[in-house]
Design a protein around this motif. Sequence first.
Motif: not given
Length: 213
Positions: A29, A31, A76, A117, A121
């Motif tokens: 990932s 971000t 992201i 995520i 998120e």
Amino acid sequence: MVAYPDYIDIRKIGINRTGLTTGENCRYSLTINLGLTRRTLVFILMNPSAATENVSDVTVNNCIKYAINNNYSKVIVLNLFPFYISEGEKLANFLKNKSSNDLKIYLDRNIKEIEWIIENETKGSYEIILGTGWSWAKKNKVDQLFIEQAQKIYELLQPKNVYAFKKDNNSFTGSQASCKFTYHLGGNRSTKLENINKFKVNIKCINNEYRLQ
């Protein structure tokens, strides 16, 4: 490799990655905090090209541009495959030559990161954009592995609001009803995100297969 835009504070960039062997790296990932409103934009693309904490690439910079233009506070970037390889043919060869046990370790970790995520998120104001591509997988004979990974991601995304971009008024790529995928957002295509029609993707489970509609 290219630089991040001047308004990005690279000290606030978060990255989840791990090394495999020399020259083989994963990024699970990426971000990027933009410091605007409290809105999160999640992209799920094909695989990482070059972007790290210090340098970006064309695709990531255009994802940032799209987020800025649409008032998001965080970007992201996730991927179907976590391996840092720029060219589709090289990625396919890597996947075919890697042992199934090694692949399972990294692909399972990738799915766990996506799951985390999605769960953590996307509780407030968020949007998820799919841009995985498909044609390179069929061309390079890694389509079955591609489908398996896409199915796992579709299952995670099924209850969420998911979007994609149309290409020449076509919503999906892939000839079979059960093999519909979103168009790849990488490379030159990313430079035109603002000019592409966005639409909402419905993900339904039909005969134990998750399909885009």
